[in-house]
Design a protein around this motif. Structure first.
Motif, PDB file in Angstrom:
ATOM      1  N   VAL A 210       0.838  -1.205   0.000  1.00 40.42           N
ATOM      2  CA  VAL A 210       0.000   0.000   0.000  1.00 40.42           C
ATOM      3  C   VAL A 210       0.873   1.254   0.000  1.00 40.42           C
ATOM      4  O   VAL A 210       0.614   2.213  -0.739  1.00 40.42           O
ATOM      5  CB  VAL A 210      -0.948  -0.005   1.210  1.00 40.42           C
ATOM      6  CG1 VAL A 210      -1.679   1.327   1.337  1.00 40.42           C
ATOM      7  CG2 VAL A 210      -1.954  -1.141   1.090  1.00 40.42           C
ATOM      8  N   ALA A 211       1.921   1.244   0.831  1.00 37.94           N
ATOM      9  CA  ALA A 211       2.778   2.431   0.908  1.00 37.94           C
ATOM     10  C   ALA A 211       3.507   2.669  -0.410  1.00 37.94           C
ATOM     11  O   ALA A 211       3.588   3.815  -0.892  1.00 37.94           O
ATOM     12  CB  ALA A 211       3.784   2.263   2.052  1.00 37.94           C
ATOM     13  N   SER A 214       1.011   3.721  -3.177  1.00 36.72           N
ATOM     14  CA  SER A 214       0.551   5.091  -2.931  1.00 36.72           C
ATOM     15  C   SER A 214       1.642   6.092  -3.296  1.00 36.72           C
ATOM     16  O   SER A 214       1.368   7.144  -3.900  1.00 36.72           O
ATOM     17  CB  SER A 214       0.157   5.256  -1.462  1.00 36.72           C
ATOM     18  OG  SER A 214      -0.872   4.352  -1.120  1.00 36.72           O
ATOM     19  N   HIS A 215       2.878   5.761  -2.919  1.00 32.83           N
ATOM     20  CA  HIS A 215       3.982   6.673  -3.225  1.00 32.83           C
ATOM     21  C   HIS A 215       4.218   6.766  -4.730  1.00 32.83           C
ATOM     22  O   HIS A 215       4.441   7.875  -5.256  1.00 32.83           O
ATOM     23  CB  HIS A 215       5.243   6.179  -2.523  1.00 32.83           C
ATOM     24  CG  HIS A 215       6.425   7.062  -2.755  1.00 32.83           C
ATOM     25  ND1 HIS A 215       6.568   8.287  -2.139  1.00 32.83           N
ATOM     26  CD2 HIS A 215       7.516   6.913  -3.550  1.00 32.83           C
ATOM     27  CE1 HIS A 215       7.700   8.857  -2.533  1.00 32.83           C
ATOM     28  NE2 HIS A 215       8.293   8.043  -3.385  1.00 32.83           N
ATOM     29  N   ARG A 218       1.669   8.964  -6.659  1.00 32.83           N
ATOM     30  CA  ARG A 218       1.627  10.411  -6.395  1.00 32.83           C
ATOM     31  C   ARG A 218       2.197  11.207  -7.561  1.00 32.83           C
ATOM     32  O   ARG A 218       1.649  12.240  -7.963  1.00 32.83           O
ATOM     33  CB  ARG A 218       2.384  10.739  -5.110  1.00 32.83           C
ATOM     34  CG  ARG A 218       1.718  10.249  -3.854  1.00 32.83           C
ATOM     35  CD  ARG A 218       2.399  10.766  -2.626  1.00 32.83           C
ATOM     36  NE  ARG A 218       2.140  12.196  -2.434  1.00 32.83           N
ATOM     37  CZ  ARG A 218       2.606  12.878  -1.403  1.00 32.83           C
ATOM     38  NH1 ARG A 218       3.357  12.294  -0.494  1.00 32.83           N
ATOM     39  NH2 ARG A 218       2.337  14.160  -1.278  1.00 32.83           N
ATOM     40  N   GLN A 257      -5.935  12.252  -4.846  1.00 31.25           N
ATOM     41  CA  GLN A 257      -4.804  12.763  -4.074  1.00 31.25           C
ATOM     42  C   GLN A 257      -5.079  12.694  -2.566  1.00 31.25           C
ATOM     43  O   GLN A 257      -4.196  12.319  -1.789  1.00 31.25           O
ATOM     44  CB  GLN A 257      -4.502  14.204  -4.491  1.00 31.25           C
ATOM     45  CG  GLN A 257      -3.697  14.320  -5.770  1.00 31.25           C
ATOM     46  CD  GLN A 257      -3.300  15.760  -6.056  1.00 31.25           C
ATOM     47  OE1 GLN A 257      -4.055  16.690  -5.774  1.00 31.25           O
ATOM     48  NE2 GLN A 257      -2.121  15.953  -6.630  1.00 31.25           N
ATOM     49  N   LEU A 260      -4.673   9.063  -1.548  1.00 36.27           N
ATOM     50  CA  LEU A 260      -3.263   8.662  -1.445  1.00 36.27           C
ATOM     51  C   LEU A 260      -2.610   9.268  -0.216  1.00 36.27           C
ATOM     52  O   LEU A 260      -1.809   8.607   0.463  1.00 36.27           O
ATOM     53  CB  LEU A 260      -2.518   9.092  -2.714  1.00 36.27           C
ATOM     54  CG  LEU A 260      -2.885   8.359  -4.006  1.00 36.27           C
ATOM     55  CD1 LEU A 260      -2.069   8.900  -5.170  1.00 36.27           C
ATOM     56  CD2 LEU A 260      -2.658   6.861  -3.846  1.00 36.27           C
ATOM     57  N   ASN A 261      -2.924  10.522   0.077  1.00 39.28           N
ATOM     58  CA  ASN A 261      -2.350  11.154   1.280  1.00 39.28           C
ATOM     59  C   ASN A 261      -2.775  10.406   2.543  1.00 39.28           C
ATOM     60  O   ASN A 261      -1.965  10.189   3.455  1.00 39.28           O
ATOM     61  CB  ASN A 261      -2.781  12.618   1.363  1.00 39.28           C
ATOM     62  CG  ASN A 261      -2.140  13.475   0.287  1.00 39.28           C
ATOM     63  OD1 ASN A 261      -1.056  13.143  -0.212  1.00 39.28           O
ATOM     64  ND2 ASN A 261      -2.790  14.563  -0.076  1.00 39.28           N
ATOM     65  N   ASP A 262      -4.058   9.996   2.604  1.00 33.29           N
ATOM     66  CA  ASP A 262      -4.531   9.248   3.773  1.00 33.29           C
ATOM     67  C   ASP A 262      -3.877   7.876   3.855  1.00 33.29           C
ATOM     68  O   ASP A 262      -3.527   7.402   4.951  1.00 33.29           O
ATOM     69  CB  ASP A 262      -6.056   9.089   3.714  1.00 33.29           C
ATOM     70  CG  ASP A 262      -6.788  10.379   4.029  1.00 33.29           C
ATOM     71  OD1 ASP A 262      -6.127  11.315   4.520  1.00 33.29           O
ATOM     72  OD2 ASP A 262      -7.997  10.467   3.767  1.00 33.29           O
ATOM     73  N   LEU A 263      -3.701   7.208   2.715  1.00 31.97           N
ATOM     74  CA  LEU A 263      -3.040   5.904   2.722  1.00 31.97           C
ATOM     75  C   LEU A 263      -1.591   6.010   3.178  1.00 31.97           C
ATOM     76  O   LEU A 263      -1.102   5.174   3.946  1.00 31.97           O
ATOM     77  CB  LEU A 263      -3.104   5.285   1.323  1.00 31.97           C
ATOM     78  CG  LEU A 263      -4.461   4.713   0.892  1.00 31.97           C
ATOM     79  CD1 LEU A 263      -4.418   4.305  -0.572  1.00 31.97           C
ATOM     80  CD2 LEU A 263      -4.850   3.522   1.753  1.00 31.97           C
ATOM     81  N   LEU A 264      -0.903   7.035   2.713  1.00 29.74           N
ATOM     82  CA  LEU A 264       0.485   7.229   3.142  1.00 29.74           C
ATOM     83  C   LEU A 264       0.563   7.560   4.621  1.00 29.74           C
ATOM     84  O   LEU A 264       1.471   7.110   5.325  1.00 29.74           O
ATOM     85  CB  LEU A 264       1.126   8.343   2.309  1.00 29.74           C
ATOM     86  CG  LEU A 264       1.425   7.998   0.843  1.00 29.74           C
ATOM     87  CD1 LEU A 264       1.873   9.236   0.088  1.00 29.74           C
ATOM     88  CD2 LEU A 264       2.509   6.919   0.772  1.00 29.74           C
ATOM     89  N   THR A 391     -12.919   9.735   1.926  1.00 32.78           N
ATOM     90  CA  THR A 391     -12.108   8.630   1.416  1.00 32.78           C
ATOM     91  C   THR A 391     -12.397   7.324   2.127  1.00 32.78           C
ATOM     92  O   THR A 391     -11.931   6.271   1.683  1.00 32.78           O
ATOM     93  CB  THR A 391     -10.609   8.952   1.582  1.00 32.78           C
ATOM     94  OG1 THR A 391     -10.306   9.090   2.978  1.00 32.78           O
ATOM     95  CG2 THR A 391     -10.252  10.221   0.849  1.00 32.78           C
TER      96      THR A 391
END
Length: 433
Positions: A210-211, A214-215, A218, A257, A260-264, A391
């Protein structure tokens, strides 16, 4: 005393008196005759009593029951039957204990018995391989002295064992073990320890996936968003249908976006157990800033937002993480509360710790959804969430932040009456003035 015993005693008394009277008639000394008869009867009783004592000391069920007459014969038989039943019961209990120990010996999971003082009483062979316990030198030793991991010590002494504890094995740090403690009897502890290395590796793979995804997403998403903004800024003469399509694309890109910010953020929260920037966080200052942002988010919807906070209360932890958790709760209240609704933010403390509650008079949540609200991507109403741009990760972030700060989230809600989200922190997280 039953009737047989009474009859025997009466016959013995009559016989004793008769013998004493006959001797007294012959000798003319009735007193001495009675004393002599009593002494003889007492000697006979003492002889059978010594035989009973000698037989009981042997405690051998195979040995023949001593021969006796009268009262002693029945007494010997009763003692024999009681002793035999006791031995049979003990054998049955020992057989049950032996089977239980044999079954736990075959288990791959460790089973450990700890007394009410925290000392080791017994364990199966799996405990030796998972925890490094050694017999007999560790018997009677405090469990906290043998397992010195600080998280285990806090977990064992806390008394709150509802959630299992997962740490590295003291024997091999590449092996992950999970503790489950159950209290029984006189405040004794039964500990079950499982090897969860495989599950931990799979969970770590999921987190890394996931990390990483997600990265990696971006950068292309940033490029797409940038070009969409450029196209929209220069779309004055474009076909209205194309402009509407680009606006929708920009909205979805912005939403992606946020996702992705929440996942990170979740990936960072799961990477460590405790916040790295651990310092006092003044609650009034943080909540005042969040209230200002909430009023800006409310805008023309004109919510009535009230803040009541202890001016001297500070929580030990990461200000960034706590601000993220609290703002999620407050902004959710703003999103789901109807226009001109009331949102009340309260922060206080008592002997049980510190509290932050966010109360609204919105549509409320059905009770069947409450246990799953903090799951990732779980939504009570997907259409409502899409309208608000959610999200589905906000409450999951709140839960993880609180867990890192030794807190918990309590949710109360009633349909058509609103909801109350309460964060509870233990006294150990309060910074004393």
């Amino acid at each position: 005393m039953n009737s047989n015993w009474r009859h025997l005693l009466i016959r013995h008394a009559i016989l004793l008196i008769t013998v004493a009277l006959v001797l007294g008639f012959i000798t003319g000394a009735y007193g001495w005759s009675m004393a002599l008869a009593l002494a003889g009867y007492l000697a006979w009783i003492l002889r059978d009593l010594m035989r009973l004592r000698s037989w009981l000391e042997k405690a051998d069920l195979e040995a023949d029951v001593p021969e006796a007459k009268g009262v002693w014969e029945e007494l010997f038989d009763q003692v024999y039957h009681l002793q035999r039943r006791s031995r049979q019961s003990r054998d049955r209990l020992q057989a049950i204990i032996d089977r239980a120990q044999e079954s736990t010996t075959a288990l791959r999971d460790a089973v450990i018995m700890v007394d009410n003082s925290g000392n080791l009483e017994w364990w199966n062979p799996a405990a030796e391989s998972l925890l490094g316990l050694k017999e007999p030198q560790d018997v009677g030793q405090p469990i906290a002295n043998l397992l010195r991991h600080p998280r285990f010590k806090d977990y064992f002494e806390s008394g709150n064992h509802a959630v299992p504890l997962e740490i590295a094995s003291p024997v091999n740090d590449r092996v992950r073990i999970q503790f489950t403690i159950t209290r029984y009897g006189n405040d004794e502890h039964l500990m079950l320890v499982r090897d969860v290395t495989r599950v931990h590796q799979l969970e770590q793979m999921r987190k890394d996936f996931v990390a990483n995804v997600s990265h990696e997403l971006r950068t292309p998403l940033t490029v797409i968003t940038g070009y969409l903004e450029t196209l929209l800024d220069n779309s004055e003469g474009a076909n209205p249908r194309w402009r509407r399509a680009m606006e929708q694309m920009q909205q979805q890109a912005t939403r992606m976006q946020s996702l992705l910010n929440d996942l990170l953020l979740l990936a960072r929260l799961e990477a460590t157990d405790y916040p790295s920037d651990n310092h006092p966080v003044p609650m009034l200052r943080v909540l005042s800033s969040i209230k200002t942002d909430a009023q800006a988010l409310s805008a023309e919807r004109a919510h009535h937002i009230v803040l009541e906070a202890d001016a001297n209360l500070s929580i030990k932890g990461s200000e960034t993480e706590l601000r993220s958790a609290f703002s999620n709760l407050v902004f959710n209240a703003v999103k789901y509360t109807p226009e001109k609704g009331e949102i009340r933010i309260r922060c206080w403390r008592d002997e049980n710790g510190a509290y932050l509650s966010v109360q609204d008079n919105g549509p409320g949540i059905d009770a069947k959804h409450l246990p799953r609200l903090t799951e990732r991507f779980y939504r009570v109403d997907s259409s409502r969430a899409s309208k608000t741009g959610g999200t589905g990760l906000g409450l999951a972030i709140v839960k993880h932040v609180l867990l890192r700060h030794k807190g918990r989230l309590d949710i109360e809600s009633t349909l058509l009456r609103g909801s109350v989200f309460t964060c509870h922190f233990p006294p150990s997280q309060i910074v004393e003035d």
